[in-house]
Design a protein around this motif. Structure first.
Motif, mmCIF file in Angstrom:
data_model
loop_
_atom_site.group_PDB
_atom_site.id
_atom_site.type_symbol
_atom_site.label_atom_id
_atom_site.label_comp_id
_atom_site.label_asym_id
_atom_site.label_seq_id
_atom_site.Cartn_x
_atom_site.Cartn_y
_atom_site.Cartn_z
ATOM 1 N N LYS A 56 0.853 -1.186 0.000
ATOM 2 C CA LYS A 56 0.000 0.000 0.000
ATOM 3 C C LYS A 56 0.892 1.240 0.000
ATOM 4 O O LYS A 56 1.810 1.351 0.816
ATOM 5 N N ILE A 57 0.578 2.162 -0.908
ATOM 6 C CA ILE A 57 1.397 3.364 -1.097
ATOM 7 C C ILE A 57 0.568 4.598 -0.743
ATOM 8 O O ILE A 57 -0.603 4.700 -1.136
ATOM 9 N N PHE A 58 1.179 5.531 -0.025
ATOM 10 C CA PHE A 58 0.542 6.822 0.249
ATOM 11 C C PHE A 58 1.469 7.918 -0.233
ATOM 12 O O PHE A 58 2.653 7.927 0.097
ATOM 13 N N GLU A 59 0.919 8.853 -1.018
ATOM 14 C CA GLU A 59 1.706 9.943 -1.587
ATOM 15 C C GLU A 59 1.193 11.308 -1.146
ATOM 16 O O GLU A 59 0.014 11.617 -1.330
ATOM 17 N N TYR A 60 2.082 12.098 -0.597
ATOM 18 C CA TYR A 60 1.832 13.532 -0.484
ATOM 19 C C TYR A 60 2.396 14.168 -1.754
ATOM 20 O O TYR A 60 3.605 14.323 -1.899
ATOM 21 N N GLY A 61 1.523 14.501 -2.689
ATOM 22 C CA GLY A 61 1.963 15.037 -3.974
ATOM 23 C C GLY A 61 1.605 14.079 -5.088
ATOM 24 O O GLY A 61 2.153 12.981 -5.171
ATOM 25 N N CYS A 62 0.649 14.476 -5.912
ATOM 26 C CA CYS A 62 0.167 13.622 -6.998
ATOM 27 C C CYS A 62 0.872 13.991 -8.299
ATOM 28 O O CYS A 62 1.378 15.103 -8.453
ATOM 29 N N GLY A 63 0.917 13.056 -9.239
ATOM 30 C CA GLY A 63 1.536 13.308 -10.538
ATOM 31 C C GLY A 63 1.835 11.994 -11.234
ATOM 32 O O GLY A 63 1.196 10.970 -10.965
ATOM 33 N N TYR A 64 2.818 12.015 -12.111
ATOM 34 C CA TYR A 64 3.169 10.797 -12.845
ATOM 35 C C TYR A 64 3.590 9.672 -11.911
ATOM 36 O O TYR A 64 3.449 8.488 -12.237
ATOM 37 N N ILE A 123 5.567 5.524 1.917
ATOM 38 C CA ILE A 123 4.970 6.852 2.053
ATOM 39 C C ILE A 123 5.888 7.846 1.356
ATOM 40 O O ILE A 123 7.078 7.918 1.659
ATOM 41 N N VAL A 124 5.328 8.584 0.411
ATOM 42 C CA VAL A 124 6.096 9.523 -0.396
ATOM 43 C C VAL A 124 5.793 10.952 0.066
ATOM 44 O O VAL A 124 4.626 11.346 0.138
ATOM 45 N N ILE A 125 6.846 11.699 0.363
ATOM 46 C CA ILE A 125 6.711 13.105 0.748
ATOM 47 C C ILE A 125 7.271 13.944 -0.388
ATOM 48 O O ILE A 125 8.476 14.108 -0.531
ATOM 49 N N ASP A 126 6.371 14.451 -1.230
ATOM 50 C CA ASP A 126 6.793 15.159 -2.438
ATOM 51 C C ASP A 126 5.782 16.242 -2.798
ATOM 52 O O ASP A 126 5.484 16.472 -3.967
ATOM 53 N N GLY A 127 5.239 16.880 -1.755
ATOM 54 C CA GLY A 127 4.256 17.923 -1.985
ATOM 55 C C GLY A 127 4.476 19.086 -1.027
ATOM 56 O O GLY A 127 5.607 19.491 -0.788
ATOM 57 N N LYS A 128 3.410 19.593 -0.457
ATOM 58 C CA LYS A 128 3.479 20.734 0.461
ATOM 59 C C LYS A 128 3.843 20.285 1.875
ATOM 60 O O LYS A 128 3.784 19.111 2.199
ATOM 61 N N ARG A 129 4.220 21.253 2.730
ATOM 62 C CA ARG A 129 4.376 21.070 4.168
ATOM 63 C C ARG A 129 5.147 19.796 4.511
ATOM 64 O O ARG A 129 4.666 18.918 5.235
ATOM 65 N N ARG A 130 6.350 19.706 4.001
ATOM 66 C CA ARG A 130 7.089 18.438 4.098
ATOM 67 C C ARG A 130 7.507 18.077 5.521
ATOM 68 O O ARG A 130 7.604 16.897 5.860
ATOM 69 N N PHE A 131 7.760 19.060 6.345
ATOM 70 C CA PHE A 131 8.063 18.764 7.743
ATOM 71 C C PHE A 131 6.853 18.147 8.429
ATOM 72 O O PHE A 131 6.950 17.099 9.089
ATOM 73 N N GLU A 132 5.687 18.781 8.279
ATOM 74 C CA GLU A 132 4.473 18.259 8.902
ATOM 75 C C GLU A 132 4.101 16.884 8.332
ATOM 76 O O GLU A 132 3.643 16.002 9.070
#
Length: 232
Positions: A56-64, A123-132
């Motif tokens: 199961k994958i969770f992404e902060y930041g959508c795209g390709y 879990i991918v952190i590749d969007g806004k508010r990366r610290f949070e």
């Protein structure tokens, strides 16, 4: 005037990595049109070795990257904060295992991961508010999983990244940095993977590493000999 050997290097980036097309058309796709995440090529090639069919994958930041993961994983949840891109990706990426959610840039953005009781393997952190987002991610990571922090080289100029990395390291995750070029960019950056100490993903292959894009040893013996004869 380029030497023949250096022209071969340029041809590799143009034809095998399709980097010129990616930069000019602003698309994260390989030479065959397959989606790529906006990570560095070394990180992409490393991640591509594993079997995510039960993950199961969770992404902060959508795209390709959302399409990249949807073609590999059991389930993908991707968070987008920009209404324009939310509409675009929702129409463009049609996968039963992919949920694209719009969440505002404020606190609701990083808290989106808590809208379900389940935990995630990547879990991918590749969007806004990366610290949070990093703070939220460590509590929702499955045993043996990993967290991806893209653009981590920004740590040199951004307190947000300093704090994000500190949170991930305090969670006893092992940091491995992948430097290099990436799709759509004409400059290098860094994608960092933060591994659980008991990281346990199965490989798709009998051995690791596999041959990367443009690797000489992916050629047959005769092709290698001809290559060396001409360019070595």
């Amino acid at each position: 005037m380029y030497s023949e050997k250096f022209q071969k290097f340029i041809d590799l980036w143009v034809n095998e990595f399709a980097l010129a097309k990616s930069i000019d058309k602003k698309i994260c796709r390989d030479k065959d049109g397959n989606p790529l995440p906006w990570y560095t090529y070394p990180a992409i090639e490393y991640l591509s070795q594993f079997d995510y069919s039960d993950k199961k994958i969770f992404e902060y930041g959508c795209g390709y990257s959302s399409e990249f993961w949807a073609q590999r994983a059991k389930k993908v949840v991707s968070i987008e904060d920009n209404p324009k891109y939310f509409e675009r990706w929702s129409q463009e990426f049609c996968y039963e295992n992919l949920s694209i959610l719009w969440r505002d840039e404020g606190e609701i953005y990083e808290k989106a991961i808590f809208e379900t009781d389940e935990k995630f393997d990547v879990i991918v952190i590749d969007g806004k508010r990366r610290f949070e987002c990093a703070e939220a991610a460590v509590s929702k990571l499955n045993a043996g999983g990993l967290i991806i922090l893209d653009d981590s080289d920004r740590i040199n100029t951004s307190a947000e990244y300093v704090n994000a990395v500190e949170v991930l390291k305090k969670a006893n995750l092992l940091q491995v940095d992948f430097y290099g070029f990436c799709p759509m960019n004409n400059y290098t950056k860094t994608t960092s993977l933060f591994f659980s100490r008991d990281f346990n993903f199965a490989s798709l292959y009998k051995v690791q590493p596999i041959n990367g894009i443009g690797n000489l040893w992916s050629m047959g013996r005769r092709a290698r000999k001809d290559f060396f004869k001409k360019f070595a």
